[in-house]
Design a protein around this motif. Structure first.
Motif, mmCIF file in Angstrom:
data_model
loop_
_atom_site.group_PDB
_atom_site.id
_atom_site.type_symbol
_atom_site.label_atom_id
_atom_site.label_comp_id
_atom_site.label_asym_id
_atom_site.label_seq_id
_atom_site.Cartn_x
_atom_site.Cartn_y
_atom_site.Cartn_z
ATOM 1 N N PHE A 295 76.009 23.633 93.026
ATOM 2 C CA PHE A 295 74.846 23.160 92.282
ATOM 3 C C PHE A 295 74.180 21.999 93.003
ATOM 4 O O PHE A 295 72.942 21.920 93.066
ATOM 5 C CB PHE A 295 75.260 22.747 90.865
ATOM 6 N N ALA A 299 70.376 22.072 94.636
ATOM 7 C CA ALA A 299 69.359 21.119 94.195
ATOM 8 C C ALA A 299 68.811 20.322 95.368
ATOM 9 O O ALA A 299 67.601 20.055 95.454
ATOM 10 C CB ALA A 299 69.949 20.175 93.143
ATOM 11 N N SER A 332 71.411 28.031 89.581
ATOM 12 C CA SER A 332 71.474 26.734 90.250
ATOM 13 C C SER A 332 70.096 26.248 90.680
ATOM 14 O O SER A 332 69.841 25.040 90.712
ATOM 15 C CB SER A 332 72.422 26.786 91.455
ATOM 16 N N PHE A 335 68.272 25.095 87.425
ATOM 17 C CA PHE A 335 68.932 23.892 86.932
ATOM 18 C C PHE A 335 68.832 22.729 87.919
ATOM 19 O O PHE A 335 69.377 21.660 87.669
ATOM 20 C CB PHE A 335 70.401 24.181 86.621
ATOM 21 N N LEU A 338 67.776 19.281 86.488
ATOM 22 C CA LEU A 338 68.841 18.611 85.741
ATOM 23 C C LEU A 338 69.915 18.097 86.694
ATOM 24 O O LEU A 338 70.452 16.994 86.496
ATOM 25 C CB LEU A 338 69.455 19.574 84.724
ATOM 26 N N THR A 339 70.232 18.867 87.734
ATOM 27 C CA THR A 339 71.221 18.427 88.708
ATOM 28 C C THR A 339 70.777 17.149 89.393
ATOM 29 O O THR A 339 71.567 16.206 89.558
ATOM 30 C CB THR A 339 71.460 19.528 89.759
ATOM 31 N N SER A 347 75.152 19.171 85.038
ATOM 32 C CA SER A 347 74.374 20.400 85.156
ATOM 33 C C SER A 347 75.263 21.631 85.041
ATOM 34 O O SER A 347 74.942 22.582 84.308
ATOM 35 C CB SER A 347 73.627 20.415 86.490
ATOM 36 N N CYS A 351 75.165 24.299 81.972
ATOM 37 C CA CYS A 351 74.843 25.671 82.371
ATOM 38 C C CYS A 351 75.901 26.652 81.886
ATOM 39 O O CYS A 351 75.578 27.723 81.342
ATOM 40 C CB CYS A 351 74.711 25.737 83.884
#
Length: 817
Positions: A295, A299, A332, A335, A338-339, A347, A351
């Motif tokens: 993740f 990101a 991923s 998200f 958020l990560t 995250s 998730c």
């Protein structure tokens, strides 16, 4: 909803029914309304022999110009109804249609973009039995005289495509404002509507479709008119309106089901969910570190516009082929914000909890739509499909086997294809769904496809006539789906199988199949009868308890199959479940309590492409939704009876089957602290550009805490070694972790055995070579078992003593070693 105030500026002399009502919504149409009314009234007056008696209703939506005065001065058969303020086209149409008395109702926009003469085409279609005939610019035979600007046209097409994907099946142009309805059906549909904006067109068509009323889409002449009220934001507003409408129409029971599933998911993850930065799922082994790294690196790639399919942050300098690993770009990437904001631990935790709940909701939706109408029965079936013991086992560590909400949607779309009603559209949608599922998880997709194939073969055997009708549209739809899916995934899949650090297959050994006993036993996290020791004797590890349905559930399922054997669905489900269970036992089936070993059917597919990397024990996960559907069918039948004894004993049997496998919350523990050397940024003075930080021993699938160090440091340094799938040897066989080197193997042995080999000149030369290969800037030994022996080994390899700083021992390699 409060009804708007309305008034009739021109009163009808009587209330007699007319043959045709024309409803024209208007807002600030002073300039265009007069010519439109002239054209409409003249045409209808000249064609009374065809259309009969008529009326025109101008429905003013709170205009601030002279629209009302224009309407009042027109033909005596023109009436005006008016809202007290501007609310939107939907409100105006609702008022106008409610005031109509025609046997047929035509709605047309005030700009008359579709000429009134096109009424003939719509009237012909309505006379042939349709409840509505809608003018269309998107079917063969339509003529568009004056196009909009290129930008408006592209926005319109994109918006209409999105609306079509969520609107009425088979309708290509929902937004053309020229529609003819059966009068009574129109008044019922518009009275049932709730939207005030542009979305009312779709809402009314959906009403007709839900009630099984035929809708004809008729090609018309159309031309763009200057001053159109439909701007670039109209289509997003329609989509927003439709989303709100769907939320309003949700049944309270459906909302309750979703809330319950979310609560169950959060309860399961409660040990980590409320403090993911400092809590670790005990039975995830090292997978939580790995997934948080996935993740975090995704990101980082999104934020810096890097290639999301590859990274050299671990496995340095060779790197990691992320597409060949389970990076789950389908979640991923979404998200990533958020990560970046809250960190990968938060995250990943959110998730997985949301994904598990969404999977349960998706199974519930499919069961209600395709199998049973009883919501309680569907809830029980979906709960088993999503929270069965193997799903809970994988919930420790494998999001790709937890976040499966696309699988029920894909099954539903395949079933739609089999009906042959909208093969092209459903094929395209299925292709898009399949492409997205590839980025969620390829192995669960393969297992789901295997399960669907088994079911299809069994159902075809018991219903050959249905199969004969379904195979052509299904085959055609699958070809269309493939044509849509493959271009979308071609580059990522090429990267996965041919790109840097790709591999051919992952070897899992000869004992990855399930023991027959594991189908009857109870999983470690079964609330009442869980036994970690016994479960782990029958499974590879706590994350791979792939069966463990418990003998009470198997016994009840057998009874359901016997009792309902006459149903083709039950026969197909039984075949699917039994076949999947047998396949999951692997290429060699060992008979419990004996020395007998027999060839298993998995041997027939184990060396085929894709199947060669599958852990065969996971095939038993196919049984979870199958058993859930069987329970749902049985419960609906039991609850429909009037006999108290049947209901009591039926519910008792289901309760006794499910209570033993109710899951306990996943085990969690305090997370290992990241050394101050990392958190304070001390490492930065030791690791130069292009260099790596080398934990001792190197991170590997057995101990990958260094990945947590790296994500805590915002991926500021690179690591050799790591926890991922990569190639080994000339044959590029897939292994877990980086290709071993002499020094990494030796240091790993020291950690686990506490024995330091005699380190002489050869070992030091080899270490120097390996440090250079890793481009090592600093060696780090954190407190751990046998850390004193590791220090002794590293001192000997480098020829100097380590320095205690920031809670770790470090060896600065700059200036030689």
């Amino acid at each position: 909803m409060t009804a708007p105030t309305e008034r009739a500026d021109t009163e009808r002399a009587d209330t007699e029914r007319v043959d045709l009502s024309v409803v024209i919504p208007a807002y600030n149409e002073e300039e265009r309304l007069g010519p439109t009314l002239d054209a409409v009234t003249r045409y209808l007056a000249d064609n009374e022999s065809r259309f009969g008696s008529w009326e025109v209703i101008v429905s003013d939506d709170g205009s601030t110009d002279g629209t009302r005065e224009v309407a009042a001065l027109q033909h005596p058969r023109v009436r005006l109804v008016a809202a007290d303020r501007n609310r939107g086209k939907g409100n105006a149409l609702r008022l106008g249609v409610a005031a109509s008395s025609g046997g047929r109702v035509l709605v047309t926009d005030a700009d008359l973009a579709a000429p009134i003469e096109e009424l003939e085409r719509l009237d012909k279609a309505l006379s042939e039995g349709s409840a509505a005939a809608i003018g269309s610019r998107a079917v063969p035979g339509a003529e568009i005289a004056d196009h909009q600007s290129l930008l408006r046209e592209l926005l319109g097409r994109a918006g209409n495509l999105l609306i079509r994907a969520t609107a009425v099946p088979g309708i290509r142009d929902t937004q053309c404002g020229f529609k003819l309805f059966d009068g009574d059906q129109a008044r019922a549909a518009f009275a049932d509507s709730r939207l005030d904006g542009w979305g009312i067109d779709v809402e009314v068509l959906q009403h007709l479709h839900r009630n099984g009323l035929p809708i004809a889409e008729v090609p018309v002449r159309w031309s763009h008119r200057p001053g159109s009220k439909v701007g670039p934001l109209a289509y997003p507003k329609v989509l927003a309106d439709l989303a709100r409408l769907r939320l309003r129409r949700l049944r309270p029971a459906d909302v309750l089901v979703a809330v319950l599933f979310l609560a169950l998911s959060i309860t399961l993850y409660s040990g980590r969910f409320f403090d993911p930065d400092h809590r670790y799922l005990t039975d995830s082994l090292q997978d939580q570190n790995q997934w948080e790294w996935f993740f975090a690196v995704t990101a980082d790639s999104v934020a810096h516009l890097r290639n999301p399919l590859f990274s050299d942050l671990q496995g340095f300098p060779d790197g990691v082929n992320l597409m060949a690993n389970t990076a789950m770009l389908g979640v991923s990437v979404p998200f990533a914000p958020l990560t970046l904001l809250a960190g990968p631990a938060v995250s990943l935790s959110v998730c997985m909890a949301l994904g598990l709940a969404a999977t349960a909701v998706a199974w519930y939706w499919l069961i209600v739509k395709r199998v049973v109408r009883h919501l309680g029965a569907a809830f029980v079936g979906a709960a088993l499909a999503a929270f069965a013991p193997p799903m809970v086992s994988h919930a420790n560590a494998h999001p790709n086997f937890v976040i499966l909400f696309m699988i029920p949607l894909i099954i539903d779309r395949a079933l739609r294809l089999a009906t042959g009603t909208r093969v092209r559209r459903d094929g395209i949608v299925l292709g898009l769904m399949a492409a997205y599922q590839v980025f969620l998880g390829e192995e669960p997709f393969l297992l789901a496809a295997l399960g669907m194939t088994l079911f299809a073969l069994a159902y075809a055997a018991v219903r050959p006539e249905e199969a004969k009708e379904a195979w052509r549209p299904l085959g055609k739809g699958l070809l269309i789906a493939g044509a849509v899916c493959l271009p979308l995934v071609a580059v990522p899949l090429y990267w996965q199988f041919k790109g840097p650090q790709s591999y051919h297959s992952v070897l899992h050994g000869d004992n990855a199949g399930n023991s027959p006993l594991s189908l009857l036993a109870f999983a470690e996290r079964s609330l009442l009868f869980g036994n970690a020791g016994r479960a782990n004797e029958l499974a590879l590890n706590p994350t791979e308890q792939n069966a463990f349905y418990g003998w009470p559930l198997i016994l009840v399922a057998f009874g359901i199959v016997v009792r309902l054997w006459e149903r083709p669905l039950v026969k197909a489900l039984a075949f699917t479940s039994v076949t999947a269970a047998v396949l999951s036992m692997g290429p060699k089936i060992r008979i419990p309590l004996t020395e007998a070993v027999y060839p298993g059917p998995w041997a027939l597919v184990r060396k085929l492409p894709l199947f060669e990397s599958v852990i065969e024990g996971r095939v038993a996960m196919v049984c979870a939704p199958v058993l859930g559907i069987l329970l749902a069918v049985f419960l609906e039948k039991v609850l429909a009876t009037q006999r108290i004894g049947t209901v009591y004993f039926g519910l008792l049997a289901v309760a006794l089957a499910l209570l033993p496998i109710l899951p306990a919350p996943l085990k969690a523990q305090q997370r290992e602290a990241v050394p101050d050397f990392i958190t304070s940024g001390m490492w930065k003075s030791y690791v130069g550009k292009g260099e790596s930080l080398v934990p001792v021993p190197l991170p590997d699938p057995g101990y990958a805490e260094a990945l947590h160090w790296q994500t805590t440091a915002d991926l500021g340094f690179r690591l050799p070694g790591g926890y991922f799938n990569g190639p080994y040897g000339d044959n590029r066989i897939g292994i877990y972790g980086a290709a071993p080197r002499y020094t990494s193997d030796m240091l790993r042995d020291v950690r686990y055995t506490g024995k330091v080999p005699v380190i002489g000149k050869n070992w030091r030369a080899q270490a120097k070579q390996d440090f250079a290969y890793w481009k090592a800037g600093v060696l780090v030994v954190a407190p751990q078992p046998n850390d004193d022996k590791l220090r002794e080994a590293v001192d000997a390899l480098t020829g100097k003593s380590g320095k205690w700083t920031g809670g770790v021992w470090v060896w600065d390699l700059h200036g030689g070693s």
